[in-house]
Design an enzyme around this catalytic site. Sequence first.
Site, PDB file in Angstrom:
ATOM      1  CG  LEU A  46      -1.895  -1.204   1.293  1.00 38.59           C
ATOM      2  CD1 LEU A  46      -2.642  -1.201   2.610  1.00 38.59           C
ATOM      3  CD2 LEU A  46      -2.875  -1.151   0.127  1.00 38.59           C
ATOM      4  N   GLY A  47       2.087   1.199  -0.432  1.00 37.27           N
ATOM      5  CA  GLY A  47       2.925   2.398  -0.501  1.00 37.27           C
ATOM      6  C   GLY A  47       3.123   3.014   0.870  1.00 37.27           C
ATOM      7  CG  ASP A  48       1.897   7.077   1.385  1.00 39.69           C
ATOM      8  OD1 ASP A  48       0.909   6.329   1.238  1.00 39.69           O
ATOM      9  OD2 ASP A  48       1.909   8.269   1.033  1.00 39.69           O
ATOM     10  N   GLY A  67       8.871  -2.330  -3.808  1.00 40.81           N
ATOM     11  CA  GLY A  67       7.912  -3.431  -3.802  1.00 40.81           C
ATOM     12  C   GLY A  67       8.595  -4.781  -3.934  1.00 40.81           C
ATOM     13  CG  ASP A  68      10.679  -5.764  -7.441  1.00 44.52           C
ATOM     14  OD1 ASP A  68       9.572  -6.307  -7.621  1.00 44.52           O
ATOM     15  OD2 ASP A  68      11.240  -5.051  -8.288  1.00 44.52           O
ATOM     16  CB  CYS A  80      14.522  -0.614  -0.429  1.00 46.83           C
ATOM     17  SG  CYS A  80      14.367  -0.506  -2.223  1.00 46.83           S
TER      18      CYS A  80
END
Length: 566
Positions: free
Chosen positions: A480-482, A512-513, A543
């Site tokens: 969900l990103g942030d 995401g990876d 990351c």
Amino acid sequence: MGSSSSSQKPDSTTQAGGNTDFKSVSDQEWKNKLTGEQFYVTRQKGTERAFTGYVSFFPINHCMLLACCVQNRQIGQIGRWVKMGRVGIETWNTGTPKLLGLTIAFVATLHYMIDTICGFLRSSTKFDSGTGWPSYYQPIGDNVKTKLDLSIIFMPRQEVVCAVCDAHLGHVFDDGPPPTGKRHCINRSQLHQITMPPSFSPSPPWQQSPTTTTKHSPSITPKPNTPNFLTTQSKHPKKKFQSLIANSKSVNTPPPLVVVGSANADIYVEITRLPSQGETISAKTGQTLAGGKGANQAVCSSMLSYPTYFVGQVGQDAHGELIIDALEKSGVCLDYLRKVEEEDVPTGHAVVMLQSDGQNSIIIVGGANMNGWEGNVVFKDGFDVVVRNAGIVLLQREIPDIVNIKVAKAAKSAGVPVILDAGGMDAPIPVDLLNNIDIFSPNESELARLTGMPTENFEQITLAVAECHKLGVRDVLVKLGDRGSALFTEGNEPIEQGIIKAEKVLDTTGAGDTFTAAYAVALVEGKSKVECLRFAAAAASLCVQVKGAIPSMPRRKAVLDLLQSI
């Protein structure tokens, strides 16, 4: 290394190096003179695989000669001269004074001949760079030269070539040891090794000792706290992983994580904003780095200290070598990485438009990721055994669905869990694929596109995930990103994980990876689902603080340290 018969052919390469116009030598003449690999490296500017030279790290006393412009009979003659010199030195050391003057004169003459006529590299300047290729901090005299290599876009390098015949030797970088600070990274296949008399190999400055043991044989001992750059052990040795061919789960090594997926050369351009339709804007910077969802996840898993195999494809080009180099340096096993045979199929690549807030937009060119899989190990007898001996399998949608389906079915039949990352093709996912995976992992945008439902809030995301459950997927791991992440298991309440706040977000490419691979590592190590989510969130937080996908993958210690600090 060339055959003796070919050296008898009256072509232009059999002349002495100083009298030959090597520009007039045809490719066919070079092919007659050299082995296939020597021709590929020296005349086609190829790069041999790291750690694959028949000798990656040599004995201390040696000098290297180039195959292209030194005749086989010259090599043999020089070898005989050197042997005579070694016998002379040994005789000298036994205390026979009448041979002393002759030995000194002979060795000095041989020293001059090797250095000035045909020698390129001396073992006294060799060090262990950990790259898998022989590395030297200084060549001999003016026998090599450098020139600008622009074969990889946005990644200028200095190529090392023979000053006589212009043969490609390797590249030179500015990260070597003193006294030059240079690292001449050299391909091994085109070089002849000549073992030299002991006095020919003076110790590098950081290995000289103030004491000696005998009159003629200095004691070469590294100084305390000084790295021994001549060690025969690499910083990045080939990892001793459990065999994936033999069914050997009794071995102490944990069953490897196997990634089947894409490998791209990511062409980064930093921009202040996306261009409007018909508009041209200037980028602040640009560079080319190894990436691709499959390669990213493989590197992340390996950097988290878990044995990792990568199954994928690259083209026969500089971008392919860039990816191979990055994966090998990260400790990923590449036994099942294939170079496609078709020369017109390039390595996959992507244009990554990175904005000042760290967000990115990406355009992918499939290349070898989408073509030529019929010749891959995935479609050969025995690949089911490879999957059966894995601990977990990671898939993505930057390779053909038919490949993912075959791998997923093989894993399911063996009881090996499979995670499918939804990133990649903008097309419906075959039901046959969804029915054979254990965890489906989209981000909120991918979830909206694949289900045709909004995902702007958690309630909408929950409803969209329910559609995935109807298609046969029990576990859905949504990034969900942030807003963090959430794991939806059919029949259970979702498990939410907030983000672990980063000090500064520089680049979200590969986040995401990183999350997916870190989750997989924690899962195969037997952690709870809550622990898996937390471990993955910490890895993703680290990351995004570094630019580039593969360069940003965190080490295991950094992730654990971050978790302990919060």
